[in-house]
Design a protein around this motif. Structure first.
Motif, mmCIF file in Angstrom:
data_model
loop_
_atom_site.group_PDB
_atom_site.id
_atom_site.type_symbol
_atom_site.label_atom_id
_atom_site.label_comp_id
_atom_site.label_asym_id
_atom_site.label_seq_id
_atom_site.Cartn_x
_atom_site.Cartn_y
_atom_site.Cartn_z
ATOM 1 N N ALA A 187 -16.722 8.027 6.628
ATOM 2 C CA ALA A 187 -16.910 9.325 5.957
ATOM 3 C C ALA A 187 -16.177 10.430 6.715
ATOM 4 O O ALA A 187 -15.525 11.295 6.116
ATOM 5 N N LEU A 188 -16.288 10.383 8.059
ATOM 6 C CA LEU A 188 -15.606 11.393 8.880
ATOM 7 C C LEU A 188 -14.093 11.312 8.711
ATOM 8 O O LEU A 188 -13.401 12.328 8.554
ATOM 9 N N MET A 189 -13.576 10.099 8.724
ATOM 10 C CA MET A 189 -12.132 9.921 8.589
ATOM 11 C C MET A 189 -11.657 10.282 7.183
ATOM 12 O O MET A 189 -10.532 10.763 7.004
ATOM 13 N N ILE A 190 -12.508 10.051 6.184
ATOM 14 C CA ILE A 190 -12.120 10.406 4.815
ATOM 15 C C ILE A 190 -12.004 11.927 4.682
ATOM 16 O O ILE A 190 -11.064 12.436 4.054
ATOM 17 N N VAL A 191 -12.941 12.653 5.294
ATOM 18 C CA VAL A 191 -12.851 14.121 5.276
ATOM 19 C C VAL A 191 -11.560 14.567 5.960
ATOM 20 O O VAL A 191 -10.833 15.443 5.473
ATOM 21 N N THR A 192 -11.244 13.915 7.106
ATOM 22 C CA THR A 192 -9.997 14.235 7.821
ATOM 23 C C THR A 192 -8.787 13.947 6.934
ATOM 24 O O THR A 192 -7.834 14.741 6.875
ATOM 25 N N ALA A 193 -8.848 12.822 6.233
ATOM 26 C CA ALA A 193 -7.722 12.456 5.363
ATOM 27 C C ALA A 193 -7.550 13.476 4.239
ATOM 28 O O ALA A 193 -6.422 13.868 3.918
ATOM 29 N N ILE A 194 -8.677 13.916 3.647
ATOM 30 C CA ILE A 194 -8.589 14.910 2.561
ATOM 31 C C ILE A 194 -7.954 16.200 3.078
ATOM 32 O O ILE A 194 -7.068 16.781 2.435
ATOM 33 N N LEU A 195 -8.395 16.650 4.263
ATOM 34 C CA LEU A 195 -7.836 17.884 4.829
ATOM 35 C C LEU A 195 -6.346 17.724 5.133
ATOM 36 O O LEU A 195 -5.549 18.639 4.884
ATOM 37 N N LEU A 196 -5.982 16.546 5.655
ATOM 38 C CA LEU A 196 -4.577 16.327 5.996
ATOM 39 C C LEU A 196 -3.710 16.234 4.743
ATOM 40 O O LEU A 196 -2.596 16.784 4.695
ATOM 41 N N ILE A 197 -4.203 15.538 3.726
ATOM 42 C CA ILE A 197 -3.432 15.431 2.478
ATOM 43 C C ILE A 197 -3.289 16.814 1.839
ATOM 44 O O ILE A 197 -2.217 17.187 1.346
ATOM 45 N N THR A 198 -4.382 17.569 1.880
ATOM 46 C CA THR A 198 -4.336 18.929 1.323
ATOM 47 C C THR A 198 -3.287 19.771 2.037
ATOM 48 O O THR A 198 -2.490 20.468 1.408
ATOM 49 N N THR A 199 -3.272 19.680 3.369
ATOM 50 C CA THR A 199 -2.293 20.447 4.156
ATOM 51 C C THR A 199 -0.872 20.010 3.843
ATOM 52 O O THR A 199 0.042 20.840 3.690
ATOM 53 N N THR A 200 -0.685 18.696 3.745
ATOM 54 C CA THR A 200 0.652 18.170 3.460
ATOM 55 C C THR A 200 1.159 18.659 2.111
ATOM 56 O O THR A 200 2.306 19.110 1.973
ATOM 57 N N ILE A 201 0.299 18.585 1.094
ATOM 58 C CA ILE A 201 0.718 19.016 -0.246
ATOM 59 C C ILE A 201 0.965 20.529 -0.254
ATOM 60 O O ILE A 201 1.903 21.018 -0.887
ATOM 61 N N ARG A 202 0.124 21.247 0.469
ATOM 62 C CA ARG A 202 0.300 22.708 0.514
ATOM 63 C C ARG A 202 1.640 23.085 1.143
ATOM 64 O O ARG A 202 2.381 23.923 0.632
ATOM 65 N N LEU A 203 1.973 22.428 2.273
ATOM 66 C CA LEU A 203 3.251 22.710 2.924
ATOM 67 C C LEU A 203 4.424 22.331 2.032
ATOM 68 O O LEU A 203 5.431 23.051 1.960
ATOM 69 N N PHE A 224 4.307 19.074 -15.334
ATOM 70 C CA PHE A 224 5.653 18.707 -14.891
ATOM 71 C C PHE A 224 5.946 19.267 -13.498
ATOM 72 O O PHE A 224 6.617 18.627 -12.679
ATOM 73 N N ILE A 225 5.459 20.477 -13.242
ATOM 74 C CA ILE A 225 5.686 21.090 -11.922
ATOM 75 C C ILE A 225 4.859 20.398 -10.837
ATOM 76 O O ILE A 225 5.328 20.144 -9.725
ATOM 77 N N GLN A 226 3.613 20.080 -11.179
ATOM 78 C CA GLN A 226 2.691 19.557 -10.168
ATOM 79 C C GLN A 226 2.819 18.042 -9.939
ATOM 80 O O GLN A 226 2.398 17.532 -8.899
ATOM 81 N N LEU A 227 3.380 17.362 -10.946
ATOM 82 C CA LEU A 227 3.422 15.897 -10.860
ATOM 83 C C LEU A 227 4.094 15.366 -9.593
ATOM 84 O O LEU A 227 3.568 14.448 -8.946
ATOM 85 N N PRO A 228 5.263 15.887 -9.170
ATOM 86 C CA PRO A 228 5.876 15.352 -7.934
ATOM 87 C C PRO A 228 4.963 15.486 -6.716
ATOM 88 O O PRO A 228 4.899 14.563 -5.892
ATOM 89 N N PHE A 229 4.268 16.617 -6.612
ATOM 90 C CA PHE A 229 3.378 16.807 -5.465
ATOM 91 C C PHE A 229 2.213 15.802 -5.494
ATOM 92 O O PHE A 229 1.829 15.233 -4.474
ATOM 93 N N MET A 230 1.671 15.623 -6.712
ATOM 94 C CA MET A 230 0.556 14.686 -6.847
ATOM 95 C C MET A 230 0.992 13.262 -6.496
ATOM 96 O O MET A 230 0.272 12.523 -5.820
ATOM 97 N N LEU A 231 2.193 12.901 -6.950
ATOM 98 C CA LEU A 231 2.661 11.541 -6.676
ATOM 99 C C LEU A 231 2.990 11.342 -5.204
ATOM 100 O O LEU A 231 2.804 10.242 -4.682
#
Length: 304
Positions: A187-203, A224-231
Protein backbone atom coordinates in the motif's frame (compact mmCIF):
# COMPACT_ATOMS: atom_id res chain seq x y z
CA UNK A 1 -2.09 9.79 -39.31
CA UNK A 2 -3.54 10.37 -35.85
CA UNK A 3 -2.20 7.07 -34.57
CA UNK A 4 1.26 7.92 -35.90
CA UNK A 5 1.07 11.32 -34.24
CA UNK A 6 0.03 9.85 -30.89
CA UNK A 7 2.84 7.27 -31.07
CA UNK A 8 5.39 9.97 -31.89
CA UNK A 9 4.17 12.01 -28.92
CA UNK A 10 4.51 8.99 -26.62
CA UNK A 11 8.04 8.35 -27.89
CA UNK A 12 9.03 11.99 -27.43
CA UNK A 13 7.53 12.08 -23.92
CA UNK A 14 9.34 8.93 -22.82
CA UNK A 15 12.65 10.16 -24.24
CA UNK A 16 12.36 13.57 -22.56
CA UNK A 17 11.50 12.03 -19.18
CA UNK A 18 13.54 8.86 -19.42
CA UNK A 19 14.84 9.05 -15.84
CA UNK A 20 11.37 9.69 -14.39
CA UNK A 21 9.80 7.01 -16.58
CA UNK A 22 12.43 4.53 -15.38
CA UNK A 23 11.64 5.50 -11.78
CA UNK A 24 7.94 4.84 -12.42
CA UNK A 25 8.74 1.43 -13.84
CA UNK A 26 10.91 0.52 -10.86
CA UNK A 27 8.51 1.81 -8.21
CA UNK A 28 5.58 0.05 -9.89
CA UNK A 29 7.68 -3.11 -10.09
CA UNK A 30 8.45 -3.03 -6.35
CA UNK A 31 4.88 -2.11 -5.40
CA UNK A 32 3.30 -4.87 -7.45
CA UNK A 33 5.89 -7.38 -6.26
CA UNK A 34 4.71 -6.76 -2.69
CA UNK A 35 1.07 -6.97 -3.81
CA UNK A 36 1.76 -10.26 -5.60
CA UNK A 37 3.71 -11.64 -2.64
CA UNK A 38 0.83 -10.81 -0.29
CA UNK A 39 -1.66 -12.56 -2.59
CA UNK A 40 0.60 -15.62 -2.94
CA UNK A 41 1.08 -15.81 0.84
CA UNK A 42 -2.68 -15.76 1.36
CA UNK A 43 -3.06 -18.47 -1.29
CA UNK A 44 -0.41 -20.49 0.58
CA UNK A 45 -2.37 -20.18 3.83
CA UNK A 46 -5.56 -21.29 2.04
CA UNK A 47 -3.73 -24.28 0.50
CA UNK A 48 -2.40 -25.37 3.88
CA UNK A 49 -5.79 -25.03 5.54
CA UNK A 50 -7.41 -27.08 2.79
CA UNK A 51 -4.76 -29.78 3.12
CA UNK A 52 -4.37 -29.95 6.88
CA UNK A 53 -7.78 -29.07 8.26
CA UNK A 54 -9.15 -32.18 6.55
CA UNK A 55 -6.62 -34.28 8.44
CA UNK A 56 -6.79 -32.78 11.91
CA UNK A 57 -8.87 -34.38 14.61
CA UNK A 58 -10.11 -33.55 18.06
CA UNK A 59 -8.53 -35.91 20.58
CA UNK A 60 -10.54 -36.63 23.72
CA UNK A 61 -8.08 -38.21 26.18
CA UNK A 62 -9.85 -40.38 28.73
CA UNK A 63 -8.74 -40.77 32.32
CA UNK A 64 -5.82 -43.10 33.04
CA UNK A 65 -5.49 -44.62 36.48
CA UNK A 66 -2.97 -42.07 37.82
CA UNK A 67 -4.50 -38.79 36.62
CA UNK A 68 -4.87 -35.81 38.98
CA UNK A 69 -7.57 -34.11 36.87
CA UNK A 70 -10.79 -33.39 38.87
CA UNK A 71 -12.85 -35.31 36.30
CA UNK A 72 -10.65 -38.36 36.93
CA UNK A 73 -11.26 -38.47 40.69
CA UNK A 74 -13.03 -41.81 40.28
CA UNK A 75 -9.92 -43.42 38.78
CA UNK A 76 -9.47 -44.92 35.33
CA UNK A 77 -12.30 -44.32 32.89
CA UNK A 78 -14.95 -47.04 32.93
CA UNK A 79 -16.66 -48.69 29.98
CA UNK A 80 -19.93 -47.04 31.03
CA UNK A 81 -18.29 -43.58 30.94
CA UNK A 82 -16.82 -44.30 27.50
CA UNK A 83 -20.26 -45.29 26.22
CA UNK A 84 -21.80 -42.14 27.70
CA UNK A 85 -19.22 -39.92 25.99
CA UNK A 86 -19.72 -41.75 22.70
CA UNK A 87 -23.45 -41.26 23.14
CA UNK A 88 -22.96 -37.50 23.50
CA UNK A 89 -20.85 -37.39 20.33
CA UNK A 90 -23.47 -39.40 18.43
CA UNK A 91 -26.38 -37.32 19.72
CA UNK A 92 -28.64 -35.32 17.44
CA UNK A 93 -27.28 -32.05 18.90
CA UNK A 94 -23.78 -32.80 17.54
CA UNK A 95 -24.82 -34.61 14.36
CA UNK A 96 -24.09 -31.50 12.25
CA UNK A 97 -20.59 -31.15 13.72
CA UNK A 98 -19.22 -34.67 14.16
CA UNK A 99 -18.32 -36.65 11.05
CA UNK A 100 -16.71 -39.71 12.59
CA UNK A 101 -15.59 -41.01 15.99
CA UNK A 102 -12.81 -43.55 16.40
CA UNK A 103 -11.72 -45.20 19.67
CA UNK A 104 -7.95 -45.53 20.02
CA UNK A 105 -7.13 -48.28 22.50
CA UNK A 106 -4.04 -48.38 24.72
CA UNK A 107 -2.43 -50.92 22.39
CA UNK A 108 -3.04 -48.75 19.33
CA UNK A 109 -1.80 -45.67 21.17
CA UNK A 110 1.35 -47.57 22.15
CA UNK A 111 2.05 -48.60 18.54
CA UNK A 112 1.53 -45.00 17.32
CA UNK A 113 3.77 -43.73 20.13
CA UNK A 114 6.56 -46.15 19.30
CA UNK A 115 6.32 -45.31 15.60
CA UNK A 116 6.87 -41.66 16.47
CA UNK A 117 9.35 -41.85 19.35
CA UNK A 118 10.59 -45.47 19.30
CA UNK A 119 14.16 -44.46 18.51
CA UNK A 120 14.45 -42.49 21.79
CA UNK A 121 15.84 -44.25 24.89
CA UNK A 122 13.17 -42.86 27.24
CA UNK A 123 10.38 -43.96 24.91
CA UNK A 124 11.53 -47.58 25.07
CA UNK A 125 10.78 -47.62 28.80
CA UNK A 126 7.11 -46.78 28.23
CA UNK A 127 4.67 -49.67 28.56
CA UNK A 128 1.20 -50.27 27.14
CA UNK A 129 -0.39 -49.75 30.57
CA UNK A 130 0.95 -46.20 30.68
CA UNK A 131 -0.88 -45.22 27.49
CA UNK A 132 -4.31 -43.58 27.45
CA UNK A 133 -7.50 -44.58 25.75
CA UNK A 134 -8.72 -41.71 23.59
CA UNK A 135 -11.55 -40.85 21.25
CA UNK A 136 -10.45 -39.37 17.91
CA UNK A 137 -13.20 -37.15 16.51
CA UNK A 138 -13.27 -36.07 12.86
CA UNK A 139 -15.25 -32.84 12.56
CA UNK A 140 -17.41 -31.71 9.66
CA UNK A 141 -15.98 -28.21 10.05
CA UNK A 142 -12.74 -28.03 12.07
CA UNK A 143 -13.39 -24.33 12.72
CA UNK A 144 -16.30 -25.37 14.99
CA UNK A 145 -14.12 -27.36 17.36
CA UNK A 146 -15.32 -25.42 20.41
CA UNK A 147 -18.92 -26.65 20.02
CA UNK A 148 -17.81 -30.27 20.45
CA UNK A 149 -15.25 -29.42 23.13
CA UNK A 150 -17.90 -27.64 25.24
CA UNK A 151 -20.14 -30.72 25.13
CA UNK A 152 -17.56 -33.26 26.33
CA UNK A 153 -15.01 -31.29 28.39
CA UNK A 154 -15.57 -31.57 32.13
CA UNK A 155 -17.49 -34.85 31.95
CA UNK A 156 -16.48 -37.69 34.24
CA UNK A 157 -13.86 -39.85 32.55
CA UNK A 158 -12.55 -37.07 30.26
CA UNK A 159 -9.09 -35.87 31.26
CA UNK A 160 -8.40 -33.46 28.41
CA UNK A 161 -9.77 -32.36 25.03
CA UNK A 162 -7.10 -31.38 22.49
CA UNK A 163 -7.68 -29.77 19.11
CA UNK A 164 -4.87 -30.70 16.72
CA UNK A 165 -5.72 -27.55 14.76
CA UNK A 166 -4.15 -25.53 17.58
CA UNK A 167 -0.77 -27.00 16.56
CA UNK A 168 -1.14 -25.40 13.13
CA UNK A 169 -2.53 -22.05 14.24
CA UNK A 170 0.85 -20.48 15.19
CA UNK A 171 2.14 -21.23 11.70
CA UNK A 172 -0.96 -19.73 10.08
CA UNK A 173 -0.63 -16.72 12.40
CA UNK A 174 2.94 -16.10 11.20
CA UNK A 175 1.91 -16.41 7.56
CA UNK A 176 -1.10 -14.12 8.05
CA UNK A 177 1.01 -11.49 9.79
CA UNK A 178 3.60 -11.72 7.02
CA UNK A 179 0.76 -11.18 4.54
CA UNK A 180 -0.38 -8.09 6.44
CA UNK A 181 3.18 -6.72 6.46
CA UNK A 182 3.56 -7.33 2.72
CA UNK A 183 0.14 -5.72 2.08
CA UNK A 184 1.12 -2.71 4.23
CA UNK A 185 4.38 -2.23 2.33
CA UNK A 186 2.51 -2.72 -0.94
CA UNK A 187 0.00 0.00 0.00
CA UNK A 188 2.85 2.37 0.88
CA UNK A 189 4.66 1.67 -2.37
CA UNK A 190 1.45 2.05 -4.37
CA UNK A 191 0.93 5.54 -2.90
CA UNK A 192 4.56 6.32 -3.82
CA UNK A 193 3.96 5.01 -7.33
CA UNK A 194 0.82 7.15 -7.76
CA UNK A 195 2.71 10.27 -6.63
CA UNK A 196 5.63 9.48 -8.92
CA UNK A 197 3.43 8.76 -11.94
CA UNK A 198 1.50 11.96 -11.25
CA UNK A 199 4.74 13.95 -11.12
CA UNK A 200 6.04 12.34 -14.29
CA UNK A 201 2.86 13.09 -16.24
CA UNK A 202 2.77 16.62 -14.87
CA UNK A 203 6.35 17.31 -15.96
CA UNK A 204 5.66 15.81 -19.34
CA UNK A 205 2.51 17.93 -19.74
CA UNK A 206 4.32 21.11 -18.67
CA UNK A 207 7.23 20.47 -21.03
CA UNK A 208 4.77 20.20 -23.94
CA UNK A 209 2.47 23.03 -22.95
CA UNK A 210 3.22 24.97 -26.15
CA UNK A 211 2.25 22.00 -28.36
CA UNK A 212 -0.86 21.47 -26.25
CA UNK A 213 -1.86 25.11 -26.74
CA UNK A 214 -1.48 24.83 -30.53
CA UNK A 215 -3.57 21.65 -30.56
CA UNK A 216 -6.27 23.46 -28.62
CA UNK A 217 -6.25 26.32 -31.13
CA UNK A 218 -6.74 23.97 -34.09
CA UNK A 219 -9.70 22.31 -32.30
CA UNK A 220 -8.20 19.06 -30.99
CA UNK A 221 -10.36 17.24 -28.47
CA UNK A 222 -9.43 16.66 -24.82
CA UNK A 223 -9.04 12.95 -25.43
CA UNK A 224 -6.70 13.47 -28.38
CA UNK A 225 -4.53 15.88 -26.38
CA UNK A 226 -4.45 13.79 -23.22
CA UNK A 227 -4.13 10.35 -24.80
CA UNK A 228 -0.30 10.42 -25.29
CA UNK A 229 0.23 11.37 -21.65
CA UNK A 230 -2.14 8.66 -20.45
CA UNK A 231 -0.44 6.04 -22.60
CA UNK A 232 3.00 7.08 -21.36
CA UNK A 233 1.93 6.39 -17.78
CA UNK A 234 0.18 3.17 -18.80
CA UNK A 235 3.25 1.87 -20.65
CA UNK A 236 5.53 2.60 -17.68
CA UNK A 237 3.08 0.95 -15.26
CA UNK A 238 2.65 -2.02 -17.59
CA UNK A 239 6.41 -2.53 -17.76
CA UNK A 240 6.56 -2.39 -13.96
CA UNK A 241 3.76 -4.96 -13.72
CA UNK A 242 5.51 -7.29 -16.18
CA UNK A 243 8.76 -7.00 -14.20
CA UNK A 244 6.86 -7.81 -10.98
CA UNK A 245 5.27 -10.88 -12.59
CA UNK A 246 8.69 -11.98 -13.87
CA UNK A 247 10.27 -11.46 -10.45
CA UNK A 248 7.53 -13.42 -8.68
CA UNK A 249 7.74 -16.20 -11.27
CA UNK A 250 11.50 -16.51 -10.78
CA UNK A 251 11.11 -16.44 -6.98
CA UNK A 252 8.45 -19.16 -6.95
CA UNK A 253 10.22 -21.25 -9.60
CA UNK A 254 13.69 -21.32 -8.06
CA UNK A 255 13.09 -20.63 -4.34
CA UNK A 256 9.73 -22.28 -3.68
CA UNK A 257 9.48 -25.08 -6.26
CA UNK A 258 13.17 -26.02 -6.59
CA UNK A 259 14.42 -25.43 -3.05
CA UNK A 260 11.60 -25.13 -0.50
CA UNK A 261 9.34 -27.83 -1.95
CA UNK A 262 12.29 -30.22 -2.09
CA UNK A 263 13.26 -29.50 1.51
CA UNK A 264 9.77 -29.49 3.10
CA UNK A 265 7.88 -32.14 1.20
CA UNK A 266 4.81 -32.33 3.47
CA UNK A 267 3.58 -28.86 2.47
CA UNK A 268 1.68 -28.16 -0.73
CA UNK A 269 3.36 -24.91 -1.82
CA UNK A 270 2.14 -22.36 -4.33
CA UNK A 271 3.52 -22.85 -7.84
CA UNK A 272 4.32 -20.84 -10.94
CA UNK A 273 0.79 -21.56 -12.20
CA UNK A 274 -0.47 -19.50 -9.26
CA UNK A 275 1.77 -16.63 -10.42
CA UNK A 276 0.14 -16.77 -13.87
CA UNK A 277 -3.23 -16.82 -12.11
CA UNK A 278 -2.58 -13.50 -10.37
CA UNK A 279 -0.74 -11.93 -13.33
CA UNK A 280 -3.91 -10.28 -14.79
CA UNK A 281 -4.66 -8.81 -11.34
CA UNK A 282 -1.19 -7.22 -11.14
CA UNK A 283 -1.45 -5.86 -14.68
CA UNK A 284 -4.92 -4.49 -13.87
CA UNK A 285 -3.62 -2.78 -10.72
CA UNK A 286 -0.70 -1.30 -12.70
CA UNK A 287 -3.02 0.08 -15.39
CA UNK A 288 -5.40 1.39 -12.71
CA UNK A 289 -2.50 3.21 -11.03
CA UNK A 290 -1.64 4.92 -14.31
CA UNK A 291 -5.30 5.73 -15.06
CA UNK A 292 -5.94 7.30 -11.64
CA UNK A 293 -2.73 9.33 -11.81
CA UNK A 294 -3.49 10.48 -15.36
CA UNK A 295 -7.04 11.58 -14.56
CA UNK A 296 -5.88 13.55 -11.54
CA UNK A 297 -3.01 15.25 -13.36
CA UNK A 298 -4.26 15.84 -16.89
CA UNK A 299 -7.49 17.53 -15.88
CA UNK A 300 -5.35 20.31 -14.46
CA UNK A 301 -2.17 20.54 -16.52
CA UNK A 302 -3.48 20.13 -20.07
CA UNK A 303 -5.97 22.99 -19.79
CA UNK A 304 -4.98 26.07 -21.75
Amino acid sequence: MRVRFVLSQIGNGLRRNMAMATSVVLVTFISLTFVGAAILLQMQVANMKDDWYDKVEVSIFLCPGDSFAPTCAGGEVTEQQVEEIQGVLASEALSDYVEEVYVETQEEAFVAFQDQFGDQDWAQRITVDQMQISLRVKLVDPELYQVVADEVAGRDGVEEVVDQRSILEPLFLILNRTTVMAAGLAALMIVTAILLITTTIRLSAMSRQRETSIMRLVGASNLFIQLPFMLEGAIAALLGALLAIGGLWLGVRYIVEDWLAGTVQWVNFVSTSDVWLIAPILIGIGIALAAISSLVTLSRYTKV
